[in-house]
Design a protein around this motif. Structure first.
Motif, PDB file in Angstrom:
ATOM      1  N   GLN A  98       0.857  -1.190   0.000  1.00 59.04           N
ATOM      2  CA  GLN A  98       0.000   0.000   0.000  1.00 59.04           C
ATOM      3  C   GLN A  98       0.888   1.233   0.000  1.00 59.04           C
ATOM      4  N   VAL A  99       0.614   2.154  -0.884  1.00 55.15           N
ATOM      5  CA  VAL A  99       1.402   3.369  -1.036  1.00 55.15           C
ATOM      6  C   VAL A  99       0.783   4.464  -0.190  1.00 55.15           C
ATOM      7  N   ARG A 100       1.685   5.157   0.524  1.00 58.39           N
ATOM      8  CA  ARG A 100       1.185   6.269   1.331  1.00 58.39           C
ATOM      9  C   ARG A 100       0.828   7.431   0.427  1.00 58.39           C
ATOM     10  N   SER A 101      -0.095   8.187   0.839  1.00 52.74           N
ATOM     11  CA  SER A 101      -0.434   9.391   0.081  1.00 52.74           C
ATOM     12  C   SER A 101       0.625  10.444   0.350  1.00 52.74           C
ATOM     13  N   GLN A 102       0.853  11.311  -0.629  1.00 51.60           N
ATOM     14  CA  GLN A 102       1.903  12.315  -0.512  1.00 51.60           C
ATOM     15  C   GLN A 102       1.531  13.318   0.567  1.00 51.60           C
ATOM     16  N   SER A 103       2.525  13.533   1.447  1.00 48.71           N
ATOM     17  CA  SER A 103       2.292  14.504   2.522  1.00 48.71           C
ATOM     18  C   SER A 103       2.883  15.848   2.123  1.00 48.71           C
ATOM     19  N   ALA A 104       2.821  16.811   2.979  1.00 48.37           N
ATOM     20  CA  ALA A 104       3.328  18.151   2.696  1.00 48.37           C
ATOM     21  C   ALA A 104       4.849  18.115   2.607  1.00 48.37           C
ATOM     22  N   VAL A 105       5.417  19.003   1.785  1.00 44.27           N
ATOM     23  CA  VAL A 105       6.862  19.086   1.601  1.00 44.27           C
ATOM     24  C   VAL A 105       7.469  19.709   2.853  1.00 44.27           C
ATOM     25  N   SER A 106       8.549  19.107   3.348  1.00 44.95           N
ATOM     26  CA  SER A 106       9.143  19.621   4.581  1.00 44.95           C
ATOM     27  C   SER A 106       9.914  20.903   4.300  1.00 44.95           C
ATOM     28  N   LEU A 107      10.004  21.732   5.313  1.00 44.01           N
ATOM     29  CA  LEU A 107      10.711  23.011   5.216  1.00 44.01           C
ATOM     30  C   LEU A 107      12.209  22.767   5.003  1.00 44.01           C
ATOM     31  N   PHE A 108      12.742  21.735   5.641  1.00 41.70           N
ATOM     32  CA  PHE A 108      14.161  21.414   5.510  1.00 41.70           C
ATOM     33  C   PHE A 108      14.527  21.089   4.059  1.00 41.70           C
ATOM     34  N   ALA A 109      13.652  20.363   3.357  1.00 46.44           N
ATOM     35  CA  ALA A 109      13.923  20.014   1.957  1.00 46.44           C
ATOM     36  C   ALA A 109      13.911  21.253   1.071  1.00 46.44           C
ATOM     37  N   VAL A 110      12.981  22.186   1.333  1.00 49.55           N
ATOM     38  CA  VAL A 110      12.900  23.417   0.534  1.00 49.55           C
ATOM     39  C   VAL A 110      14.138  24.272   0.759  1.00 49.55           C
ATOM     40  N   VAL A 111      14.541  24.430   2.034  1.00 53.97           N
ATOM     41  CA  VAL A 111      15.729  25.239   2.347  1.00 53.97           C
ATOM     42  C   VAL A 111      16.975  24.591   1.743  1.00 53.97           C
ATOM     43  N   GLY A 112      17.090  23.270   1.838  1.00 58.12           N
ATOM     44  CA  GLY A 112      18.239  22.577   1.260  1.00 58.12           C
ATOM     45  C   GLY A 112      18.306  22.743  -0.248  1.00 58.12           C
ATOM     46  N   LEU A 113      17.159  22.646  -0.912  1.00 53.97           N
ATOM     47  CA  LEU A 113      17.123  22.817  -2.364  1.00 53.97           C
ATOM     48  C   LEU A 113      17.552  24.221  -2.763  1.00 53.97           C
ATOM     49  N   PHE A 114      17.052  25.235  -2.050  1.00 56.71           N
ATOM     50  CA  PHE A 114      17.432  26.612  -2.377  1.00 56.71           C
ATOM     51  C   PHE A 114      18.905  26.874  -2.077  1.00 56.71           C
ATOM     52  N   SER A 115      19.443  26.282  -1.020  1.00 56.36           N
ATOM     53  CA  SER A 115      20.867  26.484  -0.729  1.00 56.36           C
ATOM     54  C   SER A 115      21.741  25.821  -1.799  1.00 56.36           C
ATOM     55  N   VAL A 116      21.345  24.650  -2.281  1.00 57.48           N
ATOM     56  CA  VAL A 116      22.100  23.992  -3.350  1.00 57.48           C
ATOM     57  C   VAL A 116      22.039  24.813  -4.634  1.00 57.48           C
ATOM     58  N   LEU A 117      20.866  25.348  -4.953  1.00 55.25           N
ATOM     59  CA  LEU A 117      20.740  26.192  -6.149  1.00 55.25           C
ATOM     60  C   LEU A 117      21.564  27.464  -6.019  1.00 55.25           C
ATOM     61  N   ALA A 118      21.574  28.065  -4.812  1.00 55.27           N
ATOM     62  CA  ALA A 118      22.371  29.284  -4.597  1.00 55.27           C
ATOM     63  C   ALA A 118      23.855  28.976  -4.757  1.00 55.27           C
ATOM     64  N   CYS A 119      24.311  27.853  -4.220  1.00 52.10           N
ATOM     65  CA  CYS A 119      25.722  27.472  -4.360  1.00 52.10           C
ATOM     66  C   CYS A 119      26.078  27.230  -5.833  1.00 52.10           C
ATOM     67  N   ALA A 120      25.183  26.582  -6.554  1.00 52.14           N
ATOM     68  CA  ALA A 120      25.438  26.336  -7.977  1.00 52.14           C
ATOM     69  C   ALA A 120      25.508  27.647  -8.755  1.00 52.14           C
ATOM     70  N   LEU A 121      24.610  28.586  -8.437  1.00 55.65           N
ATOM     71  CA  LEU A 121      24.627  29.883  -9.106  1.00 55.65           C
ATOM     72  C   LEU A 121      25.917  30.636  -8.793  1.00 55.65           C
ATOM     73  N   LEU A 122      26.340  30.628  -7.521  1.00 56.03           N
ATOM     74  CA  LEU A 122      27.587  31.297  -7.147  1.00 56.03           C
ATOM     75  C   LEU A 122      28.784  30.648  -7.831  1.00 56.03           C
TER      76      LEU A 122
END
Length: 193
Positions: free
Chosen positions: A69-93
């Protein structure tokens, strides 16, 4: 016979059926087996090979996938959003710094080529300067004019260096901070003497 067997030890042949060796056999002499009915005494005996049985492979059952049985998708965690933006910022820099490094490298190459051109121009100008102020040419010009005359044997010039060394201060030495320091020094010299 014993010497012949010793010599034949290194030249033995092995009969194989498949991948198993059955009986070593000398190269020169055929193997002799006991006489049987219907066979002559000098013929080699060949043992019959047992028939190979093919092993039956077990049947493979078709793969049954477990029912998960597959769980239904829950809300995106704040930690994942912050991590994604920090990785994108590092790549841009990283991309921006690589671009700046490439531009600085290009400028350095241009400056080095300009420096090499200027050094070549400096060498040619120094050579021209040395040719302009050729002392022999100047001497010839002034001797031909008459403005300069070579000294004769009777002309002697004396330089008098018998006087002591002396120092001449410029007129503004008594003003400003240096003048104040000189007056203070003279004052203390007067007190001590």
């Amino acid at each position: 016979m014993a010497t012949q067997r010793r010599n034949n030890k290194s030249t033995r042949k092995y009969r194989t059926y498949g991948s198993v060796a059955y009986q070593p056999e000398p190269e020169l002499e055929p193997v002799r087996a006991p006489a049987r009915k219907g066979q002559t005494a000098g013929s080699p005996v060949r043992r019959p090979e047992p028939p190979r049985r093919t092993q039956a492979r077990p049947r493979r059952r078709p793969a049954v996938r477990p029912n998960i049985q597959v769980r239904s998708q829950s809300a995106v965690s704040l930690f994942a959003v912050v991590g994604l933006f920090s990785v994108l910022a590092c790549a841009l820099l990283l991309v921006v710094s690589c671009a700046q490094l490439a531009m600085a490298n290009h400028d350095i190459v241009e400056l080095r080529s300009t420096l090499a051109d200027l050094q070549d121009k400096n060498r040619t100008l120094r050579a021209e300067y040395e040719l302009v102020y050729d002392l022999e040419a100047i001497e010839k010009q002034f001797l031909s004019d008459g403005t300069m005359v070579r000294p004769g044997a009777g002309q002697t010039v004396y330089l008098d260096l018998s006087a002591g060394d002396n120092v001449v201060y410029y007129d503004g030495a008594g003003e400003g901070l240096s003048g104040l320091l000189q007056r203070v020094q003279r004052f203390f010299d007067g007190l001590l003497s």
